[in-house]
Design a protein around this motif. Structure first.
Motif, PDB file in Angstrom:
ATOM      1  N   LEU A   1       0.865  -1.194   0.000  1.00 52.98           N
ATOM      2  CA  LEU A   1       0.000   0.000   0.000  1.00 52.98           C
ATOM      3  C   LEU A   1       0.897   1.238   0.000  1.00 52.98           C
ATOM      4  CD1 LEU A   1      -2.744   1.463   0.397  1.00 52.98           C
ATOM      5  CD2 LEU A   1      -2.689   0.736   2.794  1.00 52.98           C
ATOM      6  N   HIS A   2       0.780   2.027  -1.051  1.00 58.19           N
ATOM      7  CA  HIS A   2       1.667   3.184  -1.215  1.00 58.19           C
ATOM      8  C   HIS A   2       1.243   4.322  -0.271  1.00 58.19           C
ATOM      9  CE1 HIS A   2       3.489   1.009  -4.410  1.00 58.19           C
ATOM     10  NE2 HIS A   2       2.422   1.015  -5.153  1.00 58.19           N
ATOM     11  N   PRO A   3       2.180   5.240   0.019  1.00 59.00           N
ATOM     12  CA  PRO A   3       1.836   6.349   0.924  1.00 59.00           C
ATOM     13  C   PRO A   3       1.134   7.483   0.180  1.00 59.00           C
ATOM     14  CG  PRO A   3       4.159   6.479   0.310  1.00 59.00           C
ATOM     15  CD  PRO A   3       3.594   5.259  -0.383  1.00 59.00           C
ATOM     16  N   GLY A   4       0.335   8.217   0.906  1.00 60.25           N
ATOM     17  CA  GLY A   4      -0.350   9.365   0.317  1.00 60.25           C
ATOM     18  C   GLY A   4      -1.649   9.632   1.042  1.00 60.25           C
ATOM     19  N   LYS A   5      -2.320  10.704   0.644  1.00 61.02           N
ATOM     20  CA  LYS A   5      -3.587  11.070   1.286  1.00 61.02           C
ATOM     21  C   LYS A   5      -4.560  11.620   0.247  1.00 61.02           C
ATOM     22  CE  LYS A   5      -1.509  13.773   4.102  1.00 61.02           C
ATOM     23  NZ  LYS A   5      -1.393  15.015   4.835  1.00 61.02           N
ATOM     24  N   VAL A   6      -5.838  11.492   0.565  1.00 54.70           N
ATOM     25  CA  VAL A   6      -6.900  12.181  -0.176  1.00 54.70           C
ATOM     26  C   VAL A   6      -7.512  13.139   0.825  1.00 54.70           C
ATOM     27  CG1 VAL A   6      -9.116  11.943  -1.342  1.00 54.70           C
ATOM     28  CG2 VAL A   6      -7.330  10.204  -1.688  1.00 54.70           C
ATOM     29  N   GLY A   7      -7.252  14.438   0.656  1.00 50.38           N
ATOM     30  CA  GLY A   7      -7.588  15.382   1.726  1.00 50.38           C
ATOM     31  C   GLY A   7      -6.713  15.036   2.920  1.00 50.38           C
TER      32      GLY A   7
ATOM     33  N   TYR B   1      -5.685   9.078   4.872  1.00 50.91           N
ATOM     34  CA  TYR B   1      -4.559   8.317   4.310  1.00 50.91           C
ATOM     35  C   TYR B   1      -5.023   7.335   3.237  1.00 50.91           C
ATOM     36  CZ  TYR B   1      -2.019   9.859   8.515  1.00 50.91           C
ATOM     37  OH  TYR B   1      -1.427  10.605   9.503  1.00 50.91           O
ATOM     38  N   PHE B   2      -4.112   7.015   2.328  1.00 47.26           N
ATOM     39  CA  PHE B   2      -4.381   5.963   1.339  1.00 47.26           C
ATOM     40  C   PHE B   2      -4.734   4.673   2.082  1.00 47.26           C
ATOM     41  CE2 PHE B   2      -1.751   7.477  -2.618  1.00 47.26           C
ATOM     42  CZ  PHE B   2      -2.590   8.567  -2.745  1.00 47.26           C
ATOM     43  N   MET B   3      -5.676   3.935   1.512  1.00 49.04           N
ATOM     44  CA  MET B   3      -6.197   2.728   2.181  1.00 49.04           C
ATOM     45  C   MET B   3      -6.634   1.722   1.120  1.00 49.04           C
ATOM     46  SD  MET B   3      -9.692   4.579   3.373  1.00 49.04           S
ATOM     47  CE  MET B   3     -10.946   5.084   2.191  1.00 49.04           C
ATOM     48  N   THR B   4      -6.826   0.491   1.552  1.00 49.77           N
ATOM     49  CA  THR B   4      -7.377  -0.517   0.645  1.00 49.77           C
ATOM     50  C   THR B   4      -8.898  -0.371   0.616  1.00 49.77           C
ATOM     51  OG1 THR B   4      -7.474  -2.166   2.407  1.00 49.77           O
ATOM     52  CG2 THR B   4      -5.481  -2.138   1.056  1.00 49.77           C
ATOM     53  N   LYS B   5      -9.514  -1.008  -0.394  1.00 49.22           N
ATOM     54  CA  LYS B   5     -10.985  -0.980  -0.482  1.00 49.22           C
ATOM     55  C   LYS B   5     -11.605  -1.541   0.786  1.00 49.22           C
ATOM     56  CE  LYS B   5     -13.739  -2.169  -4.059  1.00 49.22           C
ATOM     57  NZ  LYS B   5     -14.353  -1.376  -5.094  1.00 49.22           N
ATOM     58  N   GLY B   6     -11.089  -2.667   1.226  1.00 44.87           N
ATOM     59  CA  GLY B   6     -11.620  -3.338   2.411  1.00 44.87           C
ATOM     60  C   GLY B   6     -12.797  -4.226   2.051  1.00 44.87           C
ATOM     61  N   HIS B   7     -12.973  -5.268   2.827  1.00 46.43           N
ATOM     62  CA  HIS B   7     -14.025  -6.250   2.511  1.00 46.43           C
ATOM     63  C   HIS B   7     -14.357  -7.129   3.713  1.00 46.43           C
ATOM     64  CE1 HIS B   7     -10.061  -8.110   1.644  1.00 46.43           C
ATOM     65  NE2 HIS B   7     -10.579  -9.087   2.369  1.00 46.43           N
ATOM     66  N   PHE B   8     -15.556  -7.698   3.671  1.00 41.77           N
ATOM     67  CA  PHE B   8     -15.867  -8.899   4.450  1.00 41.77           C
ATOM     68  C   PHE B   8     -15.447 -10.078   3.587  1.00 41.77           C
ATOM     69  CE2 PHE B   8     -18.963  -5.912   6.268  1.00 41.77           C
ATOM     70  CZ  PHE B   8     -18.912  -6.240   7.613  1.00 41.77           C
ATOM     71  N   HIS B   9     -15.143 -11.200   4.191  1.00 42.30           N
ATOM     72  CA  HIS B   9     -15.018 -12.415   3.405  1.00 42.30           C
ATOM     73  C   HIS B   9     -16.420 -12.886   3.049  1.00 42.30           C
ATOM     74  CE1 HIS B   9     -10.689 -13.255   4.966  1.00 42.30           C
ATOM     75  NE2 HIS B   9     -10.737 -12.301   4.049  1.00 42.30           N
ATOM     76  N   ALA B  10     -16.586 -13.387   1.819  1.00 45.04           N
ATOM     77  CA  ALA B  10     -17.907 -13.850   1.374  1.00 45.04           C
ATOM     78  C   ALA B  10     -18.384 -14.984   2.276  1.00 45.04           C
ATOM     79  CB  ALA B  10     -17.835 -14.291  -0.079  1.00 45.04           C
ATOM     80  N   VAL B  11     -17.469 -15.867   2.650  1.00 42.14           N
ATOM     81  CA  VAL B  11     -17.771 -16.841   3.712  1.00 42.14           C
ATOM     82  C   VAL B  11     -17.354 -16.150   5.003  1.00 42.14           C
ATOM     83  CG1 VAL B  11     -17.283 -19.133   4.644  1.00 42.14           C
ATOM     84  CG2 VAL B  11     -17.394 -18.793   2.162  1.00 42.14           C
ATOM     85  N   LEU B  12     -18.348 -15.596   5.675  1.00 40.53           N
ATOM     86  CA  LEU B  12     -18.092 -14.699   6.804  1.00 40.53           C
ATOM     87  C   LEU B  12     -17.264 -15.356   7.909  1.00 40.53           C
ATOM     88  CD1 LEU B  12     -18.908 -11.796   7.414  1.00 40.53           C
ATOM     89  CD2 LEU B  12     -20.980 -12.693   8.495  1.00 40.53           C
TER      90      LEU B  12
ATOM     91  N   ARG C   1      -9.642  -3.418   6.464  1.00 38.50           N
ATOM     92  CA  ARG C   1      -9.094  -2.448   5.511  1.00 38.50           C
ATOM     93  C   ARG C   1      -7.753  -1.981   6.056  1.00 38.50           C
ATOM     94  NH1 ARG C   1     -12.570   2.757   4.354  1.00 38.50           N
ATOM     95  NH2 ARG C   1     -12.992   1.702   2.365  1.00 38.50           N
ATOM     96  N   SER C   2      -6.684  -2.024   5.255  1.00 34.30           N
ATOM     97  CA  SER C   2      -5.427  -1.466   5.746  1.00 34.30           C
ATOM     98  C   SER C   2      -5.253  -0.036   5.291  1.00 34.30           C
ATOM     99  CB  SER C   2      -4.220  -2.342   5.385  1.00 34.30           C
ATOM    100  OG  SER C   2      -4.428  -3.113   4.253  1.00 34.30           O
ATOM    101  N   VAL C   3      -4.558   0.722   6.150  1.00 35.91           N
ATOM    102  CA  VAL C   3      -4.355   2.163   5.961  1.00 35.91           C
ATOM    103  C   VAL C   3      -2.862   2.439   6.139  1.00 35.91           C
ATOM    104  CG1 VAL C   3      -4.937   4.455   6.861  1.00 35.91           C
ATOM    105  CG2 VAL C   3      -6.642   2.621   6.986  1.00 35.91           C
ATOM    106  N   ASN C   4      -2.271   3.158   5.196  1.00 34.88           N
ATOM    107  CA  ASN C   4      -0.843   3.497   5.314  1.00 34.88           C
ATOM    108  C   ASN C   4      -0.710   4.877   5.960  1.00 34.88           C
ATOM    109  OD1 ASN C   4       1.830   4.133   5.064  1.00 34.88           O
ATOM    110  ND2 ASN C   4       2.020   3.466   2.930  1.00 34.88           N
ATOM    111  N   THR C   5      -0.242   4.907   7.206  1.00 33.13           N
ATOM    112  CA  THR C   5      -0.108   6.190   7.915  1.00 33.13           C
ATOM    113  C   THR C   5       1.313   6.749   7.825  1.00 33.13           C
ATOM    114  OG1 THR C   5       0.312   5.008   9.984  1.00 33.13           O
ATOM    115  CG2 THR C   5      -1.969   5.650   9.545  1.00 33.13           C
ATOM    116  N   GLY C   6       2.158   6.103   7.047  1.00 35.01           N
ATOM    117  CA  GLY C   6       3.546   6.572   6.900  1.00 35.01           C
ATOM    118  C   GLY C   6       3.627   7.751   5.945  1.00 35.01           C
ATOM    119  N   ALA C   7       4.651   8.580   6.128  1.00 38.25           N
ATOM    120  CA  ALA C   7       4.763   9.783   5.301  1.00 38.25           C
ATOM    121  C   ALA C   7       5.254   9.441   3.899  1.00 38.25           C
ATOM    122  CB  ALA C   7       5.706  10.774   5.969  1.00 38.25           C
ATOM    123  N   ASP C   8       6.205   8.531   3.801  1.00 35.95           N
ATOM    124  CA  ASP C   8       6.772   8.301   2.470  1.00 35.95           C
ATOM    125  C   ASP C   8       7.198   6.862   2.208  1.00 35.95           C
ATOM    126  OD1 ASP C   8       8.909   8.224   4.168  1.00 35.95           O
ATOM    127  OD2 ASP C   8       9.620  10.232   3.624  1.00 35.95           O
ATOM    128  N   GLU C   9       6.694   5.934   3.017  1.00 38.64           N
ATOM    129  CA  GLU C   9       7.106   4.538   2.859  1.00 38.64           C
ATOM    130  C   GLU C   9       5.900   3.668   2.535  1.00 38.64           C
ATOM    131  OE1 GLU C   9      10.264   1.765   5.376  1.00 38.64           O
ATOM    132  OE2 GLU C   9       8.721   2.864   6.436  1.00 38.64           O
TER     133      GLU C   9
END
Ligand code: F6R
Ligand code: ZN
Length: 199
Positions: free
Chosen positions: A77-83, A86-97, A141-149
């Motif tokens: 997951l690359h670093p960055g922000k929208v507003g 932080y950049f994040m993955t889409k995130g999901h439930f597993h279909a088989v919960l 959902r994972s979130v990258n809170t790093g500045a440049d890594e």
């Protein structure tokens, strides 16, 4: 009857390059695939107008999608922000919960935002060396809170788990991770839609 049988195999993770020396699938996700997920819509629109930036990449080994198998690979997951978010993955439930997942953080710094169909939530920090067990039923959902890594994690989950992205696309996650005074902060998602009657 003859049983088909695989041989044991190995692959190596190059942590600093965030690459596997062997993989079958390279999945990429960019900003345009995250419509409606970032809280600051004008910031999302103007970022997308500038560039459909690559947010994250997944390298996976292909295995049969049945319950005896373990699907595994790395997520980068690359670093960055929208507003301020932080950049994040889409995130999901597993279909088989009722299927779990293990994440092992290899590089970078971030957070895993999680919630159940009933709206319980949890956030865990990810740092190199840290193992996170995501129990059955928890969307993640994972979130990258790093500045440049990059945030690099190794993941393993059952072959039959599948992915339910639609629920999160509609209801969002209950919590967001934003930068405030240079530090990550967990805040309520103003657009979160509470699941009506569980699932
Ligand atoms: C698999 C899993 C991870 C994610 C990856 C990308 O069940 O949780 O491999 O798939 O981190 O995130 P998503 O799938 O949410 O786009
Ligand atoms: Zn998962």
């Amino acid at each position: 009857m003859e049983q088909s049988q695989d041989n044991p195999f190995t692959f190596t993770v190059d942590v600093s390059e965030a690459k596997l020396d062997k993989y079958d699938h390279h999945i990429t996700r960019s900003l345009s695939e995250m419509s409606g997920q970032y809280a600051d819509q004008p910031a999302y629109d103007s970022a997308l107008a500038r560039e459909d930036v690559l947010l994250y990449e997944v390298y996976e080994t292909s295995r049969p999608e049945n319950s005896g198998e373990l699907l595994n690979g790395i997520s980068v997951l690359h670093p960055g922000k929208v507003g301020d978010e932080y950049f994040m993955t889409k995130g999901h439930f597993h279909a088989v919960l009722e299927t779990a997942e293990v994440y092992y953080c290899l590089k970078g710094e971030g957070m895993m935002v999680m919630e159940t169909p009933e709206g319980d939530w949890a956030v865990e920090a990810l740092r190199p060396g840290k193992v996170l067990y995501v129990p059955p039923r928890w969307a993640h959902r994972s979130v990258n809170t790093g500045a440049d890594e990059d945030l690099v994690t190794f993941f393993v989950y059952p072959g039959h788990a599948g992915h339910d992205y639609g629920t999160i696309e509609v209801q969002g996650f209950r919590k967001l991770v934003v930068e405030e005074n240079g530090r990550p902060k967990i805040v309520d998602n103003p657009r979160w839609r509470s699941p009506q009657n569980g699932r």
